[in-house]
Design a protein around this motif. Structure first.
Motif, PDB file in Angstrom:
ATOM      1  N   SER A 157      -9.159  27.977  -1.111  1.00  0.00           N
ATOM      2  CA  SER A 157     -10.221  28.108  -2.127  1.00  0.00           C
ATOM      3  C   SER A 157     -11.439  27.288  -1.762  1.00  0.00           C
ATOM      4  N   TYR A 158     -11.798  27.310  -0.496  1.00  0.00           N
ATOM      5  CA  TYR A 158     -12.952  26.548  -0.020  1.00  0.00           C
ATOM      6  C   TYR A 158     -13.902  27.482   0.719  1.00  0.00           C
ATOM      7  N   THR A 159     -15.156  27.435   0.331  1.00  0.00           N
ATOM      8  CA  THR A 159     -16.184  28.229   0.993  1.00  0.00           C
ATOM      9  C   THR A 159     -16.898  27.352   2.008  1.00  0.00           C
ATOM     10  N   PRO A 160     -16.855  27.715   3.284  1.00  0.00           N
ATOM     11  CA  PRO A 160     -17.500  26.852   4.288  1.00  0.00           C
ATOM     12  C   PRO A 160     -19.007  26.839   4.107  1.00  0.00           C
ATOM     13  N   PRO A 161     -19.678  25.774   4.537  1.00  0.00           N
ATOM     14  CA  PRO A 161     -21.141  25.713   4.422  1.00  0.00           C
ATOM     15  C   PRO A 161     -21.793  26.849   5.203  1.00  0.00           C
TER      16      PRO A 161
END
Length: 725
Positions: free
Chosen positions: A429-433
């Motif tokens: 649940s992490y969106t990369p920069p």
């Protein structure tokens, strides 16, 4: 415009189209026999080729394929308008094949593989089953059933009072009456089933069935996609040769745009149908999302799409002799038999409140070591402090900010590896920069620039130390980008730039800009343009924010007055700028298309979950359902483009289609969100939600990256090969 993705599926699709074409000439002559349920002349040949059993297990004499292969066949069947009981039969056999193994199932599959024709009577009809000493007693009347008259065997879902029992029924048994109805679809029979104290032995039970409604709807959507595909193909062929005012009608912009929109609708329908079929092996919530989307985007759109085709054919399209009304009728029949759109919207909206459509796919020959290594790297990054830039620097150094970039800046990741990386980020649940405009600028620099330019800009861009803007559009050269007038004059050690740019996103915050300027004023329009890297803090650069209708200032106009750019600020050779621009625009449109769609659901979801909407909850749920349907179809379209690349195929028209479809989705979602705001939508602050924000910001999506109208022209002329005006 086909569901088929792999080379094998494309060959299957072509074989089915060829088979159907051999018998299509007799369709009109045999309409009465089809309506009466008579066995069609082509049935023996169809069974001999195994087209009716592509999805059935080899242990029963089938071809051993899956539902995906059946969807390919149904798509081709819809495109060719194969008449007769083929579709009702394969829908029935698909249902039977997914029942638990047992004597009744096995005997019935054997019968169907040998060529028996069948029909499916779904629950929801007024049919009841009462237990008896010897099995069951059936009674009641069904809703209209496709293929009922032709069927050699029936599979009936009847209500018991505590659930549904599925039974094999002999249509010639005592108490069974089949009554013909005049069908909208002239190429297939339809009727009602009347049961009067019909005795069915206990051995006729087929066991528990999964959600038959989802299975039938997904496969019906595949056939519908084929119908829409035929409409596009036929309209394009007609528009290329039909002349008015001394020109092919396809050269008129109104026809171009209508045809391109029809193509977009057909592409979305094919993607949604494909996604619905693949969801049938996923959990119930994923099925609700995908099948509901196909019901809205394919089945719910097909009737209107066929009507558009009729109008594009003009008067000849409204005659009995033209085949378009036969396709129109089939679309109407399919849409009616799969249920009211409002029911699908309600169920889809409820599912979309708490769930998102998964883009996860199972890849052949997946590198499990690569997946584990990526997961471990991301976990290490997530252990770093979220504040500051440590996490981003770590991901940049690991090549995971833009993994498709070549090493050492990225991983040179293949499409399969990119998919794996995206899934591993999603699992956490992490969106990369994002490098934002850097995603468009850096691929051009890496592909066409010098090693020194790559070294100077790539790392800092990935780490977030450099922010980019794009200096392309001008007051007199928006969509007509090659019409730019900014000049670059050669001076000692570099170039002097003079001109004005406009609609530059984030230019007021940017460190560097990619800039197009004309270096040879005497060259043809698309020649003599060069590609520059401009320091946004250089003397002569004047950035003036433009206040938008929203009240924010995200765009800018930029004045370049005697701006000096050294020779090492030119990417590629002078005069080669237009070729480089195509690289940038390709990355821009792909980037925009891959991120729009799903986020349009969030404001609607927020209004509903926080109970901030005006009007009825059912209206709010339907609005979310419609937005989710088209967002899911866009996601499926993007995923299919990725899988094409994985298979080594050339990219399709997905980027242009997605740009048009996502812009329309954003506009529709903004309209629906605003409407649900009620009186509170009249205020921007102090109210429970700023629902006017999306409506006021819609032009950014309708114009950015090339207007919808320009994209429609691109689709019409470059994809569909309609003549230029």
């Amino acid at each position: 415009m086909a569901i088929a993705l792999t080379e094998e599926q494309q060959e299957l699709s072509a074989a089915v189209e060829g088979f159907v074409a051999r018998y299509a000439s007799r369709t009109r002559a045999d309409l009465d026999s089809f309506a009466a349920g008579e066995r069609p002349d082509h049935w023996r040949a169809l069974v001999a080729q195994g087209l009716h059993a592509v999805h059935l297990p080899e242990s029963h004499g089938g071809q051993g394929g899956g539902l995906g292969d059946l969807a390919v066949v149904l798509d081709a069947v819809g495109r060719g308008l194969l008449p007769g009981p083929f579709v009702p039969t394969v829908l029935t056999s698909a249902v039977v094949s997914r029942t638990p193994e047992g004597p009744a199932r096995d005997d019935l599959l054997d019968l169907l593989v040998r060529g028996a024709m069948a029909a499916l009577v779904q629950p929801g009809s007024n049919l009841t089953a009462t237990p008896s000493a010897g099995g069951w007693v059936l009674g009641g009347q069904s809703a209209p059933v496709l293929g009922l008259l032709a069927a050699d065997v029936l599979v009936v879902g009847a209500e018991t009072g505590s659930g549904t029992v599925w039974l094999r029924l002999d249509p010639d048994a005592d108490g069974v009456e089949r009554v013909a109805e005049e069908g909208v679809d002239l190429t297939r029979d339809i009727g009602r089933l009347y049961l009067d104290e019909v005795a069915v032995p206990a051995g006729a039970e087929l066991g528990e069935l999964a959600d038959v409604r989802h299975l039938v709807t997904a496969l019906s959507a595949a056939e519908t996609a084929g119908v829409m595909s035929w409409c596009v193909r036929s309209v394009v062929e007609y528009a290329q040769v039909r002349e008015q005012f001394g020109r092919p009608i396809g050269s008129f912009q109104a026809v171009k745009h209508k045809t391109a929109r029809l193509f977009v609708a057909a592409e979305l329908a094919a993607a949604a149908a494909w996604d619905a079929v693949r969801s049938l092996d996923q959990d119930a919530d994923q099925q609700r999302l995908a099948v509901g989307s196909a019901a809205v985007v394919a089945l719910g759109r097909a009737v209107d799409a066929c009507l558009e085709a009729v109008t594009l054919f003009g008067g000849i399209g409204f005659t009995w002799e033209h085949d378009v009304h036969l396709y129109w009728r089939r679309a109407m029949s399919l849409a009616a038999l799969t249920g009211p759109p409002g029911t699908w919207l309600a169920d889809l909206g409820e599912a979309a409140l708490d769930h998102r459509r998964s883009a996860s796919v199972v890849l052949a020959d997946e590198d499990s070591d690569f997946r584990r290594a990526i997961g471990a790297t991301i976990d290490t990054a997530l252990d770093l402090p979220e504040d500051g830039n440590a996490r981003r620097r770590f991901l940049a150094d690991a090549g995971l900010i833009s993994p498709h970039w070549p090493a050492p800046y990225g991983l040179g990741a293949t499409p399969a590896q990119q998919l794996t990386i995206a899934e591993e980020f999603a699992r956490r649940s992490y969106t990369p920069p994002s490098t934002v405009i850097g995603e468009w600028a850096m691929p051009t620099i890496l592909a066409h620039g010098t090693p020194e330019q790559a070294e100077r800009f790539a790392g800092p861009t990935l780490r977030g130390e450099l922010v980019w803007c794009q200096l392309f559009s001008e007051p007199g050269a928006g969509s007509d980008l090659a019409g730019l007038s900014t000049k670059a004059v050669k001076v000692d050690g570099g170039w002097r730039l003079d001109g004005q740019k406009v609609w530059n996103s984030g230019a007021h915050q940017a460190d560097w800009g990619i800039c197009l300027a004309r270096t040879d004023p005497d060259a043809p329009k698309h020649k003599g343009i060069s590609y520059f890297l401009v320091d946004m803090r250089a003397d002569g650069v004047d950035v003036r924010p433009l206040r938008q209708a929203t009240g924010a200032s995200e765009f800018n106009e930029v004045f370049l007055t005697g701006v000096f750019v050294p020779d090492d600020g030119v990417v590629g050779a002078p005069g080669d700028g237009w070729r480089l621009t195509m690289t940038t625009l390709g990355n821009e449109r792909t980037s925009i298309s891959s991120t729009l769609g799903s986020r349009d659901e969030e404001p609607l979801r927020d209004l509903i979950t926080k109970n901030l909407y005006a009007g009825s909850r059912s209206d709010a749920i339907a609005a979310l359902g419609r937005t989710a349907a088209y967002g899911n179809a866009l996601g499926a379209l993007t995923l299919r483009e990725t899988l094409r690349r994985l298979a080594g195929q050339q990219p399709g028209a997905g980027a242009s289609v997605a740009k048009v479809a996502s812009a329309q989705l954003h506009r529709d979602a903004a309209d629906q969100t605003f409407a649900l705001g009620g009186p509170e939508a009249a205020v921007r602050s102090g109210g429970p939600a700023d629902v006017a924000r999306l409506e006021l910001g819609a032009p950014a999506q309708l114009i950015g990256g090339g207007t919808v109208e320009i994209q429609l022209n691109v689709i019409a002329e470059r994809v569909l090969k309609l003549p230029r005006g």
